[in-house]
Design a protein around this motif. Structure first.
Motif, PDB file in Angstrom:
ATOM      1  N   LEU A  58       0.830  -1.210   0.000  1.00 17.09           N
ATOM      2  CA  LEU A  58       0.000   0.000   0.000  1.00 17.09           C
ATOM      3  C   LEU A  58       0.862   1.256   0.000  1.00 17.09           C
ATOM      4  O   LEU A  58       0.511   2.263  -0.622  1.00 17.09           O
ATOM      5  CB  LEU A  58      -0.905  -0.011   1.239  1.00 17.09           C
ATOM      6  CG  LEU A  58      -1.790   1.222   1.439  1.00 17.09           C
ATOM      7  CD1 LEU A  58      -2.845   1.306   0.348  1.00 17.09           C
ATOM      8  CD2 LEU A  58      -2.461   1.185   2.812  1.00 17.09           C
ATOM      9  N   ASP A  60       3.530   1.816  -1.550  1.00 17.22           N
ATOM     10  CA  ASP A  60       3.878   2.158  -2.944  1.00 17.22           C
ATOM     11  C   ASP A  60       2.688   2.810  -3.651  1.00 17.22           C
ATOM     12  O   ASP A  60       2.859   3.745  -4.432  1.00 17.22           O
ATOM     13  CB  ASP A  60       4.301   0.897  -3.699  1.00 17.22           C
ATOM     14  CG  ASP A  60       5.506   0.231  -3.064  1.00 17.22           C
ATOM     15  OD1 ASP A  60       6.555   0.894  -2.978  1.00 17.22           O
ATOM     16  OD2 ASP A  60       5.399  -0.933  -2.653  1.00 17.22           O
ATOM     17  N   LEU A  61       1.493   2.290  -3.380  1.00 17.23           N
ATOM     18  CA  LEU A  61       0.309   2.825  -4.046  1.00 17.23           C
ATOM     19  C   LEU A  61       0.001   4.250  -3.613  1.00 17.23           C
ATOM     20  O   LEU A  61      -0.615   5.008  -4.363  1.00 17.23           O
ATOM     21  CB  LEU A  61      -0.909   1.938  -3.751  1.00 17.23           C
ATOM     22  CG  LEU A  61      -0.839   0.489  -4.247  1.00 17.23           C
ATOM     23  CD1 LEU A  61      -2.064  -0.276  -3.771  1.00 17.23           C
ATOM     24  CD2 LEU A  61      -0.764   0.448  -5.767  1.00 17.23           C
ATOM     25  N   ALA A  66       3.082   6.132  -8.512  1.00 12.98           N
ATOM     26  CA  ALA A  66       3.166   4.765  -8.008  1.00 12.98           C
ATOM     27  C   ALA A  66       3.933   3.865  -8.966  1.00 12.98           C
ATOM     28  O   ALA A  66       3.452   3.495 -10.044  1.00 12.98           O
ATOM     29  CB  ALA A  66       1.758   4.208  -7.790  1.00 12.98           C
ATOM     30  N   ASP A  68       7.029   0.445  -9.125  1.00 10.86           N
ATOM     31  CA  ASP A  68       7.705  -0.595  -8.372  1.00 10.86           C
ATOM     32  C   ASP A  68       9.215  -0.354  -8.365  1.00 10.86           C
ATOM     33  O   ASP A  68       9.713   0.672  -8.884  1.00 10.86           O
ATOM     34  CB  ASP A  68       7.364  -1.986  -8.925  1.00 10.86           C
ATOM     35  CG  ASP A  68       7.850  -2.192 -10.352  1.00 10.86           C
ATOM     36  OD1 ASP A  68       8.739  -1.419 -10.807  1.00 10.86           O
ATOM     37  OD2 ASP A  68       7.362  -3.110 -11.020  1.00 10.86           O
ATOM     38  N   ASP A  75      -0.483  -0.847 -10.160  1.00  8.96           N
ATOM     39  CA  ASP A  75      -1.861  -0.531  -9.804  1.00  8.96           C
ATOM     40  C   ASP A  75      -2.244  -1.306  -8.551  1.00  8.96           C
ATOM     41  O   ASP A  75      -1.434  -2.055  -7.976  1.00  8.96           O
ATOM     42  CB  ASP A  75      -2.831  -0.803 -10.957  1.00  8.96           C
ATOM     43  CG  ASP A  75      -2.894  -2.281 -11.325  1.00  8.96           C
ATOM     44  OD1 ASP A  75      -2.573  -3.138 -10.464  1.00  8.96           O
ATOM     45  OD2 ASP A  75      -3.280  -2.583 -12.453  1.00  8.96           O
ATOM     46  N   VAL A  76      -3.477  -1.144  -8.138  1.00  7.72           N
ATOM     47  CA  VAL A  76      -3.933  -1.698  -6.856  1.00  7.72           C
ATOM     48  C   VAL A  76      -3.726  -3.206  -6.779  1.00  7.72           C
ATOM     49  O   VAL A  76      -3.312  -3.735  -5.746  1.00  7.72           O
ATOM     50  CB  VAL A  76      -5.417  -1.341  -6.654  1.00  7.72           C
ATOM     51  CG1 VAL A  76      -6.000  -2.130  -5.484  1.00  7.72           C
ATOM     52  CG2 VAL A  76      -5.576   0.153  -6.396  1.00  7.72           C
ATOM     53  N   ASP A  78      -1.500  -5.057  -7.910  1.00  7.97           N
ATOM     54  CA  ASP A  78      -0.119  -5.474  -7.656  1.00  7.97           C
ATOM     55  C   ASP A  78       0.179  -5.582  -6.166  1.00  7.97           C
ATOM     56  O   ASP A  78       1.151  -6.241  -5.768  1.00  7.97           O
ATOM     57  CB  ASP A  78       0.859  -4.481  -8.303  1.00  7.97           C
ATOM     58  CG  ASP A  78       0.787  -4.504  -9.819  1.00  7.97           C
ATOM     59  OD1 ASP A  78       0.619  -5.597 -10.388  1.00  7.97           O
ATOM     60  OD2 ASP A  78       0.892  -3.433 -10.435  1.00  7.97           O
ATOM     61  N   ALA A  79      -0.608  -4.916  -5.334  1.00  7.76           N
ATOM     62  CA  ALA A  79      -0.389  -4.943  -3.882  1.00  7.76           C
ATOM     63  C   ALA A  79      -1.343  -5.901  -3.174  1.00  7.76           C
ATOM     64  O   ALA A  79      -1.390  -5.921  -1.945  1.00  7.76           O
ATOM     65  CB  ALA A  79      -0.535  -3.532  -3.307  1.00  7.76           C
ATOM     66  N   SER A 101       4.335   9.034   0.986  1.00  7.49           N
ATOM     67  CA  SER A 101       2.917   8.680   0.894  1.00  7.49           C
ATOM     68  C   SER A 101       2.023   9.905   1.013  1.00  7.49           C
ATOM     69  O   SER A 101       2.284  10.811   1.801  1.00  7.49           O
ATOM     70  CB  SER A 101       2.554   7.695   2.016  1.00  7.49           C
ATOM     71  OG  SER A 101       3.293   6.509   1.893  1.00  7.49           O
ATOM     72  N   ARG A 105      -4.580   9.651  -1.076  1.00  4.36           N
ATOM     73  CA  ARG A 105      -4.693   8.650  -2.149  1.00  4.36           C
ATOM     74  C   ARG A 105      -5.348   7.366  -1.659  1.00  4.36           C
ATOM     75  O   ARG A 105      -5.752   6.520  -2.453  1.00  4.36           O
ATOM     76  CB  ARG A 105      -3.308   8.360  -2.732  1.00  4.36           C
ATOM     77  CG  ARG A 105      -2.717   9.541  -3.485  1.00  4.36           C
ATOM     78  CD  ARG A 105      -1.303   9.249  -3.970  1.00  4.36           C
ATOM     79  NE  ARG A 105      -1.258   8.141  -4.902  1.00  4.36           N
ATOM     80  CZ  ARG A 105      -1.502   8.255  -6.203  1.00  4.36           C
ATOM     81  NH1 ARG A 105      -1.802   9.427  -6.711  1.00  4.36           N
ATOM     82  NH2 ARG A 105      -1.427   7.211  -6.998  1.00  4.36           N
ATOM     83  N   VAL A 109      -7.513   4.152  -3.652  1.00  5.07           N
ATOM     84  CA  VAL A 109      -7.146   2.735  -3.505  1.00  5.07           C
ATOM     85  C   VAL A 109      -8.316   1.944  -2.957  1.00  5.07           C
ATOM     86  O   VAL A 109      -8.674   0.863  -3.475  1.00  5.07           O
ATOM     87  CB  VAL A 109      -5.918   2.602  -2.572  1.00  5.07           C
ATOM     88  CG1 VAL A 109      -5.655   1.134  -2.245  1.00  5.07           C
ATOM     89  CG2 VAL A 109      -4.683   3.222  -3.219  1.00  5.07           C
TER      90      VAL A 109
END
Length: 261
Positions: A58, A60-61, A66, A68, A75-76, A78-79, A101, A105, A109
């Motif tokens: 999260l 990262d999101l 965002a 990797d 995107d969401v 991926d987490a 962060s 955001r 998410v």
């Protein structure tokens, strides 16, 4: 169809993260469940869920751009990690990631996750002293209030209830955790001051501590323990009231981030 619950306590050390994962596993027997570590400042759910090496979290999101570790856009999904019959979204613990962060955001998410699940459980920060700490309560439909039968814990749990009411968030009920012996008159007294039902009482448990040390949710590590059975009973008393996923997503996206709690 989805309902979002914040699992909140107001006071640290009440076993909120253990509770979030236990309720998630129990509810996953009846619903499609997604658990999110929304405690972005003091995240630790990843260690409880065996996701300490998760490559995308999260954290990262919530970064404005965002990406990797290889620089690719994420995107969401991926987490999201499938663990113990549910979908788990851990949050990273690095200070640099936290500083990057943007808590606002979290609305987007959560809105995207809402489109793909029945029950959202947001493991919320203990404190209520910042935007990021209050936001899970603002976004949720109802709050599961976790407390211990002590005056400091009860006092902080009542503050959670007060904040929830101020943002129009309902109370799913109160869960007493780490209880030694009988609740006695505390349970009766609590019914006078808390809205929503008494969801149940979970005994203090060496099994819960062993599960945490093993990096497994309690219901996976010690499914036959008294504490695990108590959590299953609590989950049986939670009856999600699903809302249309599109409506919930729109509400999340338009939620106002409070300037102060």
């Amino acid at each position: 169809m989805v309902e979002a619950f914040a699992v909140a306590s107001g006071k640290g050390g009440t076993g909120k993260t253990t509770t979030t994962l236990a309720l998630g596993m129990a509810l996953a027997r009846r619903y499609d469940v997604t658990v999110v570590d929304a405690d972005t400042g003091m995240a630790n759910l990843l260690f409880h869920a065996g996701l300490g090496d998760a490559p995308v979290t999260l954290q990262d999101l919530l970064a404005p751009d965002a990406r990797d570790a290889d620089g690719a856009a994420i995107d969401v999904h991926d987490a999201c990690y499938d663990r113990h019959g549910m979908r788990v979204v851990p949050c990273g613990t690095s200070l640099a990631g936290f500083e990057r962060s943007d808590p606002a955001r979290l609305r987007e998410v959560v809105a995207e996750l809402a489109a793909d699940t029945d029950v959202l459980l947001l493991d919320s920060p203990a404190t209520l002293a910042s935007k990021s700490a209050v936001l899970p309560i603002v976004l949720s439909d109802r709050v599961v209030v976790v407390t211990q039968p002590t005056i400091p814990a009860l006092s902080d749990a009542l503050k959670v209830q007060e904040y929830a009411a101020s943002y129009g968030t309902g109370i799913a009920g109160v869960l007493f955790n780490k209880v030694r012996g009988d609740l006695g008159s505390v349970g009766t007294q609590a019914e006078r001051y808390f809205e929503g039902p008494m969801l149940g009482s979970v005994p203090d448990s060496d099994a819960a501590r062993a599960a945490r040390d093993a990096g497994e949710p309690l219901l996976a590590h010690a499914p036959d323990s008294d504490a695990a059975e108590a959590y299953r009973a609590v989950a049986a008393g939670i009856d999600p009231e699903p809302n249309a996923a599109g409506d919930v997503a729109d509400r999340f996206r338009s939620a106002v981030v409070p300037e102060r709690p």
